[in-house]
Design an enzyme around this catalytic site. Structure first.
Site, short mmCIF file in Angstrom:
data_model
loop_
_atom_site.label_atom_id
_atom_site.label_comp_id
_atom_site.label_asym_id
_atom_site.label_seq_id
_atom_site.Cartn_x
_atom_site.Cartn_y
_atom_site.Cartn_z
N ASP A 15 0.88 -1.15 0.00
CA ASP A 15 0.00 0.00 0.00
C ASP A 15 0.93 1.22 0.00
OD1 ASP A 15 -2.42 1.57 0.41
OD2 ASP A 15 -1.73 1.82 2.48
N ASP A 17 -0.18 5.13 1.04
CA ASP A 17 -0.47 6.19 2.02
C ASP A 17 -0.38 5.69 3.44
OD1 ASP A 17 -1.21 8.51 0.27
OD2 ASP A 17 -2.69 7.07 -0.45
#
Length: 232
Positions: A15, A17
């Site tokens: 991922d 953020d």
């Protein structure tokens, strides 16, 4: 899961953020400021529901939770104006650069699957272009035509899996790093292994679907997952 039970991992998906770059903190600042303009407080409970989802889905959660007098499009437009001022300043999360470079140098195929749309991805990575060039591919779920539904739907990770070079690994050969429960659910639904590196405020019970919870990427021990060890 004990070290003896862990599989030999061949590919890794991250991922972005709040995991690789410190944008979740900046999202909070932007949304708190936006919501305060309408006399509302953007809380951790709202943020927790939104993390990992497509931008429109996250906006709708905030609008519905706070009864904001905005459409999803209006909310996103206002947020993007603020984001473009703060996102280029984002820093890398602890341990991110070391791990990404180590995996790349060890010839482990790596990718990113982010809920961001491609244009805002470019803004966020402005000061980190060289690091993000090390990834085999980037899936921007916010506007990727093949990702019909955002996390926690598995598409975010099944699409990322299929974009590796042949032979495509089996899902159980892939390790995913996430910071949000929605992302963990997405990866698990795709049949992959998941380590969560969450915000400290996330209740332990919310990370139970992940096989491991770490405080930081600095705490990851690659060889425990069949990956090459760091040089001592």
């Amino acid at each position: 899961m004990s070290a003896l039970q862990r599989p030999k991992i061949s590919h890794v998906i991250f991922d972005m953020d709040g995991l690789l770059i410190d944008t979740e903190r900046l999202y909070t600042i932007v949304f708190e400021e936006l919501c305060s303009e309408y006399g509302k407080a953007y809380t951790w409970e709202i943020k927790e529901q939104s993390m990992g989802r497509k931008p429109g889905e996250g906006a709708k959660i905030a609008i519905d939770s706070l009864q904001l007098p905005l459409t999803v499009e209006e909310f996103l437009t206002k947020a993007k104006e603020k984001q473009r001022n703060v996102f280029p300043q984002c820093s890398l999360m602890p341990g991110a650069e070391k791990l990404v470079k180590h995996l790349h140098q060890s010839n482990i195929p790596i990718a990113v699957s982010t809920g961001s749309a491609s244009k805002i991805y470019d803004v966020k990575t402005t000061n980190h272009e060289e690091l993000f060039k090390l990834f085999h591919h980037i899936v921007c779920c916010g506007d990727d035509s093949e990702v019909k539904e955002g996390k926690p739907h598995p598409a975010a990770y099944t699409v990322a899996l299929q974009r590796f070079e042949a032979p495509i690994p089996k899902p159980e050969q892939v390790l995913v790093f996430e910071d949000a429960p929605n992302g963990v659910k997405s990866a698990r639904a795709a049949g992959m292994h998941v380590i969560i590196v969450p915000d400290d405020r996330l209740d332990e019970s919310k990370s139970k679907d992940a096989q491991m919870r770490l405080k930081s990427l600095e705490d990851f021990v690659p060889e425990e997952w069949g990956l090459p060890a760091y040089d001592s």
